[in-house]
Write an enzyme that holds these catalytic residues in place. Structure first.
Site, PDB file in Angstrom:
ATOM      1  N   SER A 123       0.902  -1.313  -0.089  1.00 64.05           N
ATOM      2  CA  SER A 123       0.009   0.133  -0.259  1.00 64.05           C
ATOM      3  C   SER A 123       0.860   1.158  -0.089  1.00 64.05           C
ATOM      4  O   SER A 123       1.808   1.083   0.737  1.00 64.05           O
ATOM      5  CB  SER A 123      -0.878   0.071   1.331  1.00 64.05           C
ATOM      6  OG  SER A 123      -1.557   1.271   1.331  1.00 64.05           O
ATOM      7  N   TYR A 139      -0.816  -1.001  10.377  1.00 59.02           N
ATOM      8  CA  TYR A 139      -1.173  -1.432   8.807  1.00 59.02           C
ATOM      9  C   TYR A 139       0.007  -1.083   7.949  1.00 59.02           C
ATOM     10  O   TYR A 139       0.388  -1.667   7.239  1.00 59.02           O
ATOM     11  CB  TYR A 139      -2.574  -0.780   8.152  1.00 59.02           C
ATOM     12  CG  TYR A 139      -2.668  -1.205   6.799  1.00 59.02           C
ATOM     13  CD1 TYR A 139      -3.053  -2.539   6.344  1.00 59.02           C
ATOM     14  CD2 TYR A 139      -2.816   0.054   5.964  1.00 59.02           C
ATOM     15  CE1 TYR A 139      -3.355  -2.680   4.982  1.00 59.02           C
ATOM     16  CE2 TYR A 139      -2.988  -0.298   4.622  1.00 59.02           C
ATOM     17  CZ  TYR A 139      -3.228  -1.557   4.140  1.00 59.02           C
ATOM     18  OH  TYR A 139      -3.599  -1.741   2.741  1.00 59.02           O
TER      19      TYR A 139
HETATM   20  N1  LIG Z   1      -8.882  -1.414  -0.681  1.00 59.63           N
HETATM   21  C1  LIG Z   1      -8.066  -0.440  -0.882  1.00 59.63           C
HETATM   22  O1  LIG Z   1      -7.985   0.687  -0.818  1.00 59.63           O
HETATM   23  C2  LIG Z   1      -6.284  -0.973  -0.682  1.00 59.63           C
HETATM   24  C3  LIG Z   1      -5.615   0.078  -1.107  1.00 59.63           C
HETATM   25  C4  LIG Z   1      -4.241  -0.577  -0.636  1.00 59.63           C
HETATM   26  C5  LIG Z   1      -3.681  -1.496  -0.591  1.00 59.63           C
HETATM   27  N2  LIG Z   1      -4.695  -2.644  -0.582  1.00 59.63           N
HETATM   28  C6  LIG Z   1      -4.296  -3.947  -0.127  1.00 59.63           C
HETATM   29  O2  LIG Z   1      -4.845  -4.673  -1.229  1.00 59.63           O
HETATM   30  C7  LIG Z   1      -4.993  -6.228  -0.828  1.00 59.63           C
HETATM   31  C8  LIG Z   1      -6.559  -6.550  -1.104  1.00 59.63           C
HETATM   32  O3  LIG Z   1      -7.273  -5.621  -0.579  1.00 59.63           O
HETATM   33  P1  LIG Z   1      -8.967  -5.653  -0.766  1.00 59.63           P
HETATM   34  O4  LIG Z   1      -9.430  -4.247  -0.476  1.00 59.63           O
HETATM   35  O5  LIG Z   1      -9.207  -6.072  -2.043  1.00 59.63           O
HETATM   36  O6  LIG Z   1      -9.424  -6.342   0.519  1.00 59.63           O
HETATM   37  P2  LIG Z   1     -10.937  -7.271   0.495  1.00 59.63           P
HETATM   38  O7  LIG Z   1     -10.977  -7.262   2.220  1.00 59.63           O
HETATM   39  O8  LIG Z   1     -11.656  -6.865  -0.512  1.00 59.63           O
HETATM   40  O9  LIG Z   1     -10.612  -8.779   0.091  1.00 59.63           O
HETATM   41  C9  LIG Z   1      -9.432  -9.613   0.988  1.00 59.63           C
HETATM   42  C10 LIG Z   1      -9.690 -11.090   0.280  1.00 59.63           C
HETATM   43  O10 LIG Z   1      -8.697 -11.814   1.394  1.00 59.63           O
HETATM   44  C11 LIG Z   1      -9.335 -12.939   1.763  1.00 59.63           C
HETATM   45  N3  LIG Z   1      -8.758 -13.149   3.256  1.00 59.63           N
HETATM   46  C12 LIG Z   1      -8.761 -12.523   4.293  1.00 59.63           C
HETATM   47  N4  LIG Z   1      -8.124 -13.093   5.333  1.00 59.63           N
HETATM   48  C13 LIG Z   1      -7.558 -14.327   4.567  1.00 59.63           C
HETATM   49  C14 LIG Z   1      -6.752 -15.534   5.013  1.00 59.63           C
HETATM   50  N5  LIG Z   1      -6.416 -15.649   6.375  1.00 59.63           N
HETATM   51  N6  LIG Z   1      -6.705 -16.416   4.171  1.00 59.63           N
HETATM   52  C15 LIG Z   1      -6.934 -16.396   2.760  1.00 59.63           C
HETATM   53  N7  LIG Z   1      -7.786 -15.300   2.388  1.00 59.63           N
HETATM   54  C16 LIG Z   1      -8.160 -14.334   3.266  1.00 59.63           C
HETATM   55  C17 LIG Z   1     -10.943 -12.651   2.140  1.00 59.63           C
HETATM   56  O11 LIG Z   1     -11.694 -13.722   2.111  1.00 59.63           O
HETATM   57  C18 LIG Z   1     -11.030 -11.687   1.051  1.00 59.63           C
HETATM   58  O12 LIG Z   1     -11.557 -12.443  -0.226  1.00 59.63           O
HETATM   59  C19 LIG Z   1      -4.621  -6.075   0.617  1.00 59.63           C
HETATM   60  O13 LIG Z   1      -3.452  -6.632   0.832  1.00 59.63           O
HETATM   61  C20 LIG Z   1      -4.577  -4.619   1.014  1.00 59.63           C
HETATM   62  O14 LIG Z   1      -3.969  -4.466   2.069  1.00 59.63           O
HETATM   63  C21 LIG Z   1      -5.916  -2.345  -0.479  1.00 59.63           C
END
Ligand SMILES: NC(=O)c1ccc[n+]([C@@H]2O[C@H](COP(=O)([O-])OP(=O)(O)OC[C@H]3O[C@@H](n4cnc5c(N)ncnc54)[C@H](O)[C@@H]3O)[C@@H](O)[C@H]2O)c1
Length: 261
Positions: free
Chosen positions: A142, A155
């Protein structure tokens, strides 16, 4: 089908592929002809392309990799995407020890998923990739991993660790023809990560209204908008492809120019 990327028949594992950014990555790769296996703890039963897997459990991760090898005999790419976030303060100065302060359980939980889970998957996949003498590992970070973020210190620390892993693993694995790259998204359009609890927490911790939380995210980017999930997916697909064959050991921001959390 657009074959510029040339990822046809590449076997790619995406963790957390059931929703949000992970699901967008799976879709983009599939549309380009890759064989995509999503490993997610939300799945109830296994299919050829969906494996129930808690990435914080070493046995689950090994089982998942064994299943992929049994079926496809190789792993060309791993996308370490599963992760979590929840705003918390180091100290709540208006109400010490409130719900919105970090405690040890919280910090352990977020490190267990974002850092230890990433490590377990990378290690299991790298054992295969070393034998193959090829492969790409993409770690989803991120933009706050570099600069820290108000109310997201734990985080941000996990993502700083993920980026540091990326640089070291690239050094260890480069001589086997394996690339390791981090992708750092900025504020994204709604995903499950942006739950009501997340927004309530951010609103409290930063002392802004719920609607200001979102507005401040949008205006924090140079493009004055949130990122689309496919904008991250496009970058990940490119980095997994041989079109990115000289990119390793670095972080690519997909954040509308934002670099400060
Ligand atoms: N959404 C944002 O704004 C954003 C910004 C920067 C970085 N990110 C990063 O992108 C990545 C995805 O984020 P997102 O927003 O799509 O998240 P999300 O919460 O929409 O999806 C996360 C997925 O991971 C799965 N998951 C959670 N714990 C798990 C485990 N222990 N084992 C296997 N699967 C597991 C969940 O079931 C879900 O399908 C993350 O690493 C997050 O830190 C997101």
């Amino acid at each position: 089908m657009n074959d510029w990327l040339d990822v046809q028949d590449k076997v790619i594992v995406v963790t957390g592929g059931a929703s949000g950014i992970g699901a967008a990555i799976c879709k983009e790769l599939k549309e380009n002809g890759a064989i995509v296996i999503s490993a997610d703890r939300s799945y109830k039963k296994q299919t050829a392309h969906k494996i129930p897997c808690d990435i914080t459990n070493a046995d689950d991760v090994q089982h998942m990799v064994d299943q992929v090898i049994q079926t496809y005999d190789k792993i060309d790419g791993l996308v370490n995407n599963a992760g979590m976030s929840m705003p918390r303060l180091l100290v709540d100065s208006t109400k010490p020890y409130s719900h919105y302060e970090m405690d040890l359980d919280f910090v352990q939980k977020i490190f267990t998923l974002n850092v230890f889970g990433t490590f377990l998957c990378a290690q299991a996949a790298a054992r295969i990739m070393i034998k193959q003498e090829s492969g790409v590992i993409i770690n989803i970070s991120s933009e706050c991993g570099k600069e820290g973020s108000n109310a997201q210190s734990a985080y941000s620390a996990t993502k700083g660790a993920v980026e540091s892993f990326t640089r070291s693993w690239a050094k260890e694995l480069g001589s086997y023809g394996i690339r390791v790259v981090a992708v750092a998204p900025g504020p994204m359009e709604a995903t499950a990560l942006w739950s009501e609890e997340y927004k309530r927490s951010m609103s409290y911790c930063r002392n802004v209204t719920m609607s200001d939380v979102r507005r401040s995210y949008q205006t924090s980017t140079l493009l004055h908008r949130e990122g689309r999930l496919e904008e991250v997916a496009n970058t990940v697909a490119f980095l997994l492809s041989d079109r990115a064959s000289y990119i390793t050991g670095t972080t690519i921001n997909v954040s509308g120019g934002k670099s400060r959390g």
